[in-house]
Design a protein around this motif. Structure first.
Motif, mmCIF file in Angstrom:
data_model
loop_
_atom_site.group_PDB
_atom_site.id
_atom_site.type_symbol
_atom_site.label_atom_id
_atom_site.label_comp_id
_atom_site.label_asym_id
_atom_site.label_seq_id
_atom_site.Cartn_x
_atom_site.Cartn_y
_atom_site.Cartn_z
ATOM 1 N N TRP A 152 8.138 16.231 44.045
ATOM 2 C CA TRP A 152 6.994 15.135 44.316
ATOM 3 C C TRP A 152 6.600 14.665 42.799
ATOM 4 O O TRP A 152 5.522 14.752 42.574
ATOM 5 C CB TRP A 152 5.766 15.489 45.321
ATOM 6 N N LEU A 153 7.581 14.211 42.028
ATOM 7 C CA LEU A 153 7.169 13.624 40.965
ATOM 8 C C LEU A 153 7.555 12.318 40.569
ATOM 9 O O LEU A 153 8.921 12.175 40.599
ATOM 10 C CB LEU A 153 7.412 14.673 39.472
ATOM 11 N N PHE A 154 6.717 11.393 40.227
ATOM 12 C CA PHE A 154 7.028 10.190 39.745
ATOM 13 C C PHE A 154 7.365 10.262 38.186
ATOM 14 O O PHE A 154 6.472 11.136 37.460
ATOM 15 C CB PHE A 154 5.925 9.104 39.768
ATOM 16 N N LEU A 155 8.380 9.603 37.756
ATOM 17 C CA LEU A 155 8.795 9.848 36.444
ATOM 18 C C LEU A 155 8.701 8.545 35.570
ATOM 19 O O LEU A 155 8.961 7.399 36.006
ATOM 20 C CB LEU A 155 10.168 10.329 36.221
ATOM 21 N N GLY A 156 8.313 8.681 34.292
ATOM 22 C CA GLY A 156 8.114 7.495 33.279
ATOM 23 C C GLY A 156 8.653 8.106 32.077
ATOM 24 O O GLY A 156 8.720 9.224 31.763
ATOM 25 N N ALA A 157 9.110 7.189 31.066
ATOM 26 C CA ALA A 157 9.574 7.751 29.746
ATOM 27 C C ALA A 157 9.087 6.861 28.866
ATOM 28 O O ALA A 157 9.159 5.516 28.978
ATOM 29 C CB ALA A 157 11.079 7.655 29.806
ATOM 30 N N ILE A 158 8.931 7.321 27.550
ATOM 31 C CA ILE A 158 8.709 6.324 26.271
ATOM 32 C C ILE A 158 9.929 6.942 25.413
ATOM 33 O O ILE A 158 10.005 8.014 25.168
ATOM 34 C CB ILE A 158 7.509 6.847 25.762
ATOM 35 N N TRP A 236 10.277 24.717 46.978
ATOM 36 C CA TRP A 236 9.446 24.547 45.854
ATOM 37 C C TRP A 236 8.236 23.922 45.894
ATOM 38 O O TRP A 236 7.192 23.914 45.234
ATOM 39 C CB TRP A 236 10.081 24.075 44.720
ATOM 40 N N ASN A 237 8.051 23.163 47.193
ATOM 41 C CA ASN A 237 6.936 22.227 47.175
ATOM 42 C C ASN A 237 5.688 23.014 47.765
ATOM 43 O O ASN A 237 4.732 22.458 47.594
ATOM 44 C CB ASN A 237 7.263 21.420 48.627
ATOM 45 N N LYS A 238 6.124 24.447 48.025
ATOM 46 C CA LYS A 238 4.843 25.418 48.347
ATOM 47 C C LYS A 238 3.921 25.350 47.369
ATOM 48 O O LYS A 238 2.745 25.825 47.347
ATOM 49 C CB LYS A 238 5.345 26.670 48.795
ATOM 50 N N PHE A 239 4.399 24.976 45.949
ATOM 51 C CA PHE A 239 3.645 25.382 44.831
ATOM 52 C C PHE A 239 2.865 24.105 44.641
ATOM 53 O O PHE A 239 2.019 24.044 43.503
ATOM 54 C CB PHE A 239 4.361 25.749 43.802
ATOM 55 N N ALA A 240 3.235 22.781 45.079
ATOM 56 C CA ALA A 240 2.707 21.541 44.634
ATOM 57 C C ALA A 240 1.419 21.517 45.447
ATOM 58 O O ALA A 240 1.103 21.630 46.532
ATOM 59 C CB ALA A 240 3.925 20.579 45.288
ATOM 60 N N SER A 241 0.361 20.996 44.567
ATOM 61 C CA SER A 241 -0.710 20.536 45.062
ATOM 62 C C SER A 241 -0.980 19.025 45.554
ATOM 63 O O SER A 241 -0.038 18.197 45.060
ATOM 64 C CB SER A 241 -2.087 20.730 43.968
ATOM 65 N N VAL A 242 -1.792 18.536 46.338
ATOM 66 C CA VAL A 242 -2.114 17.279 47.042
ATOM 67 C C VAL A 242 -1.990 16.464 45.535
ATOM 68 O O VAL A 242 -2.973 16.779 44.846
ATOM 69 C CB VAL A 242 -2.988 16.985 47.943
#
Length: 359
Positions: A152-158, A236-242
């Motif tokens: 669950w990660l939105f990504l952006g780049a510079i 791996w989602n079990k380590f993800a926080s809301v």
């Protein structure tokens, strides 16, 4: 971070020389479907340095959008519409781009080097670059997986002309797990780490402009925008926080929307309900197509009047989906109505929906 990013890493702009070969192989196989823009921008997409020759380093940032509840639970309530977690609030492009511009401006002032900001819409392959920058690794479902935030990660780049201190690339850590591959309702993965978009419900319900291919309509269930299955089952989602980012929390009206309400939307209602949401970009006709497929899978004959009301819709896309929904819910009723509507129908694709084998 003060700007609200949850993950950060830096890689050389030329960190992934393997990308052009992988991209070209996927394009040659036709896995991009009718996303012609992927082929049109293939040369620039293959490397950040092709996109901007002056790039020396790439900063990749992520924002956690972990849901508050299991998004797959909604699939067991067929009269409700399942909207992908990422689309239940504001368009993430708008949220991330402002933050990236602020950070890029600070970097430019301090380093004196030119910078460019990218969020998904540009031909930049963020996920492999995020892997190179140490944010995580591309899982077998091709989505970036993070030890801290799961899938669950939105990504952006510079991109920057400055040569910055680099992070170590992240090793692939899926092990023998194949949950993301096994859960796919349409077998969209030809092999681990490969995705055929033409079979992917996320692509079909969002990017695909035509009718949903017949073989995927029943597997689509009540997924009316996107598909979270392969993301949601990742261990791996079990380590993800809301998500701590309030603007990424789901709007109440988009968490459990009733198909009966959605199928009655007109253009103004559609635009109002999905104001600021990425759902609005697909337009009313494609959205109603998806909703009608969901209704066809609902087994709720109480929705028949709402389906029949769409049989004469001005959009061929909507009419075709309405016919399929009607035939699924009430075959005898469909047979009784078919000749009346066939006499009026001038679109051969829509007309064929009355007679095509649903098995």
């Amino acid at each position: 971070m003060a700007l609200g990013f949850d993950s950060f890493g830096i890689a050389p702009a030329d960190a992934r020389p393997d990308l052009p070969e992988k991209l070209n192989a996927a394009l040659a196989a036709g896995w991009h479907g009718d996303m012609a823009w992927m082929a049109d921008t293939a040369e620039r997409r293959g490397s950040p340095t092709q996109l901007w020759a002056g790039a020396k380093s790439i900063i990749v940032l992520g924002i956690n959008y972990g849901p508050e509840s299991d998004p797959l639970a909604l699939l067991g309530e067929p009269t409700l519409g399942a909207i992908s977690v990422y689309a239940r609030n504001r368009d993430y492009h708008e949220i991330i781009k402002g933050k990236l511009k602020e950070l890029a401006g600070l970097l430019a002032r301090r380093s004196g080097a030119e910078v460019k900001v990218f969020v998904d819409t540009a031909p930049l392959m963020e996920k492999p670059m995020a892997e190179a920058a140490g944010l995580g690794w591309q899982g077998k479902h091709t989505v970036l997986v993070s030890r801290a935030f799961g899938s669950w990660l939105f990504l952006g780049a510079i991109l920057t002309a400055a040569e910055l201190p680099l992070d170590k690339p992240h090793a692939e850590s899926c092990g023998s797990c194949t949950k993301c591959l096994d859960v796919c309702p349409t077998n969209a993965f030809p092999a681990p780490f490969q995705l055929d978009a033409r079979r992917c419900l996320a692509y079909l319900s969002v990017e695909h402009k035509g009718q949903i291919p017949l073989e995927f309509r029943v597997p689509m269930g009540n997924r009316i925008y996107g598909c979270d299955d392969c993301l949601a089952v990742c261990p791996w989602n079990k380590f993800a926080s809301v998500s701590r980012e309030a603007r990424l929390r789901a709007r109440d009206e988009l968490e459990r929307p009733a198909l009966a309400d959605l199928v009655q939307l007109d253009d103004a209602g559609f635009r109002a309900l999905f104001a600021g949401s990425p759902v609005k970009r697909i337009g009313l006709a494609r959205f109603l197509r998806n909703v009608l497929i969901g209704i066809g899978n609902s087994a709720d004959i109480g929705l028949l009047p709402l389906v029949e009301a769409r049989l004469a819709d001005e959009s061929a896309l909507v009419r075709g989906a309405a016919i399929w929904a009607l035939r699924r819910l009430a075959p005898e009723r469909a047979t009784a109505l078919s000749q009346t509507y066939l006499l009026r129908e001038d679109n051969p694709d829509v007309a064929s929906e009355w007679t095509v084998d649903l098995a």
